[in-house]
Enzyme design. Structure first.
Site, mmCIF file in Angstrom:
data_model
loop_
_atom_site.group_PDB
_atom_site.id
_atom_site.type_symbol
_atom_site.label_atom_id
_atom_site.label_comp_id
_atom_site.label_asym_id
_atom_site.label_seq_id
_atom_site.Cartn_x
_atom_site.Cartn_y
_atom_site.Cartn_z
ATOM 1 N N TYR A 104 -4.328 9.642 5.725
ATOM 2 C CA TYR A 104 -3.942 8.568 4.826
ATOM 3 C C TYR A 104 -2.542 8.794 4.253
ATOM 4 C CZ TYR A 104 -4.298 5.298 0.924
ATOM 5 O OH TYR A 104 -4.078 4.279 0.038
ATOM 6 N N HIS B 65 0.824 -1.219 0.000
ATOM 7 C CA HIS B 65 0.000 0.000 0.000
ATOM 8 C C HIS B 65 0.856 1.266 0.000
ATOM 9 C CE1 HIS B 65 -4.210 0.878 -0.088
ATOM 10 N NE2 HIS B 65 -4.115 1.779 0.867
#
Length: 196
Positions: A180, A144
């Site tokens: 994020y 990710h």
């Protein structure tokens, strides 16, 4: 079940970080230059905001003949939604390098294959960790990290706004996007540096 510190407790998450230094991105590219598959995976990962599962679902037919800024249409693995992104020159060049190194394959064949078949997200996770370890990068990196790296550099390096990034990531708030991208603390700290 054993007590493995690398696995989060059920319901919790281990957050991975973006690769924040452009020099580290260049060093990883150089490290992977002689491995067309890994190079293409890395370059496509940091030049799009696709999740690893979506990168791994790409077929040869979807990317063959792409030109810079052509639109790539995918169906997201996680959400099932159709997604449209544009691919830049770096991504197209990396894809073309991989296609040139591949034996003759069917258009339906997956773009990213290993000796034992299609790559998995957990394998990509191990690859990213190994690339970062090879550079002695401190922090927690995984598959990710590629998607987060794209967003981090869109914001920090290229100055793209939070509203645009929110849309790109399909987030519900700007705060979610800041969290994020692992830059909320940095952006808040910078506010206090402004002198009157």
């Amino acid at each position: 079940m054993g007590n493995n510190g690398n696995n989060p407790k059920q319901g919790s998450q281990i957050a991975v970080e973006p690769i924040k230094q452009v020099k580290d991105l260049k060093a990883i590219k150089q490290l992977l230059r002689s491995k067309p598959r890994d190079y293409a995976l890395f370059v496509l990962g940091i030049n799009t905001n696709l999740r690893a599962s979506d990168l791994l679902s790409l077929t040869v037919g979807q990317v063959e003949g792409l030109q810079p800024m052509d639109e790539l249409v995918i169906q997201e693995q996680k959400t099932g939604k159709q997604r449209r992104i544009n691919v830049n020159k770096a991504a197209v060049d990396a894809i073309n390098g991989l296609l040139a190194a591949m034996p003759e394959v069917d258009a339906e064949a997956l773009l990213f294959q290993g000796q034992r078949g299609p790559l998995t997200v957990s394998y990509v996770n191990r690859l990213v960790k190994s690339w970062c370890k090879a550079l002695n990068l401190k922090g927690n990196y995984g598959s990710h990290s590629l998607r987060k790296t794209w967003g981090y550099h869109q914001r920090v390096t290229f100055g793209k706004g939070l509203p645009e990034l929110m849309v790109c990531f399909n987030h519900s708030s700007q705060r979610q996007t800041l969290d994020y991208l692992c830059i909320q603390a940095e952006e808040i700290k910078s506010v206090y540096a402004n002198e009157l």
